[in-house]
Design an enzyme around this catalytic site. Sequence first.
Site, PDB file in Angstrom:
ATOM      1  N   ARG A 142       0.825  -1.215   0.000  1.00  0.00           N
ATOM      2  CA  ARG A 142       0.000   0.000   0.000  1.00  0.00           C
ATOM      3  C   ARG A 142       0.856   1.262   0.000  1.00  0.00           C
ATOM      4  O   ARG A 142       0.545   2.244   0.657  1.00  0.00           O
ATOM      5  CB  ARG A 142      -0.983   0.019   1.185  1.00  0.00           C
ATOM      6  CG  ARG A 142      -1.852  -1.227   1.297  1.00  0.00           C
ATOM      7  CD  ARG A 142      -2.780  -1.412   0.102  1.00  0.00           C
ATOM      8  NE  ARG A 142      -3.450  -2.707   0.194  1.00  0.00           N
ATOM      9  CZ  ARG A 142      -3.039  -3.818  -0.407  1.00  0.00           C
ATOM     10  NH1 ARG A 142      -1.955  -3.799  -1.157  1.00  0.00           N
ATOM     11  NH2 ARG A 142      -3.700  -4.936  -0.295  1.00  0.00           N
ATOM     12  N   SER A 184     -10.649  -0.058   3.954  1.00  0.00           N
ATOM     13  CA  SER A 184      -9.864  -0.356   5.151  1.00  0.00           C
ATOM     14  C   SER A 184      -9.310   0.934   5.739  1.00  0.00           C
ATOM     15  O   SER A 184      -8.657   1.706   5.042  1.00  0.00           O
ATOM     16  CB  SER A 184      -8.703  -1.297   4.813  1.00  0.00           C
ATOM     17  OG  SER A 184      -9.192  -2.538   4.353  1.00  0.00           O
ATOM     18  N   GLU A 254      -4.655   3.866   6.176  1.00  0.00           N
ATOM     19  CA  GLU A 254      -4.672   3.482   4.763  1.00  0.00           C
ATOM     20  C   GLU A 254      -5.537   4.463   3.984  1.00  0.00           C
ATOM     21  O   GLU A 254      -5.272   4.745   2.823  1.00  0.00           O
ATOM     22  CB  GLU A 254      -5.198   2.054   4.593  1.00  0.00           C
ATOM     23  CG  GLU A 254      -5.157   1.580   3.152  1.00  0.00           C
ATOM     24  CD  GLU A 254      -5.346   0.082   3.011  1.00  0.00           C
ATOM     25  OE1 GLU A 254      -6.037  -0.331   2.053  1.00  0.00           O
ATOM     26  OE2 GLU A 254      -4.818  -0.673   3.838  1.00  0.00           O
TER      27      GLU A 254
END
Length: 275
Positions: A142, A184, A254
């Site tokens: 990520r 998320s 995130e």
Amino acid sequence: MKSQTVNLSKFSSIKIGGNLDVFLLEDCNQNYEDFYIIGSCNNVLMGTKSPPLLKLSKKYDYIKIENSTLKIGAATPSGKIASFCKKHNIANFEFLSHLPGTLGGLVYMNAGLKEYEIFNHLLSITTCGGVFQKREIAYGYRFTNIKTPILEAVFTLEYGYDKEKLLMFKSMRDNQPSAPSAGSCFKNPQNDYAGRLIEAVGLKGYRVGGVEFSSKHANFLVNVQNGTFDDAIFLIQEAQKRVYAEFKIWLECEIAVLDMRYMGENSPLHNPYKE
């Protein structure tokens, strides 16, 4: 520079925010350095003090097969890519049918489901800073170090659309809430899961105002009833503080929190205990 008014309470996936002017990027001759680029706002929490916002124009919404590669404009929605690949029997993009967003944002954060990530089959990207081969980009879970607007990405072209993978990705998403969310909330720490940690400190199903950590999946911050930015940011910080106090793990966001008070190196969302 052209602009359009966007109602974030309708446009963003978490349905939080007011009306904001978003400028359209047509080409790289425009001033873009002071702007934050948004795509379809699927992993964005917009605050009341947002930075100047920029959005790619529709000229970057395309998919084409060229020189035995797949070229995709950065404004192309993930659903459109998934449908194109299914129609043309193209492999490796099945996971995008369950991963909302536009390609630029997906590449920028190396989005994915478990080990299936957008960088797995990436060859190169075209940005306002030039063309970069995959080997020239630092990337990980990520994360990428891309600093300029992404305009296009080129991928390896492989045939063999896999319906079994599609079912597998659907099952991965079955435990996710249907209420409005930004996906998320936190990245999974190494060798652990953010959802487990949030649940362990008693925040699964915990609600402030109209926002809660979902009782279905604790790492999803959901807007259950007219939630506000302040509701959401309180819960984010509460989770970070509780998890650190209990486990000495600092949860890293995130989702992109777009509010000038919570951006940059001195953001209160960054780990204050980091050496």
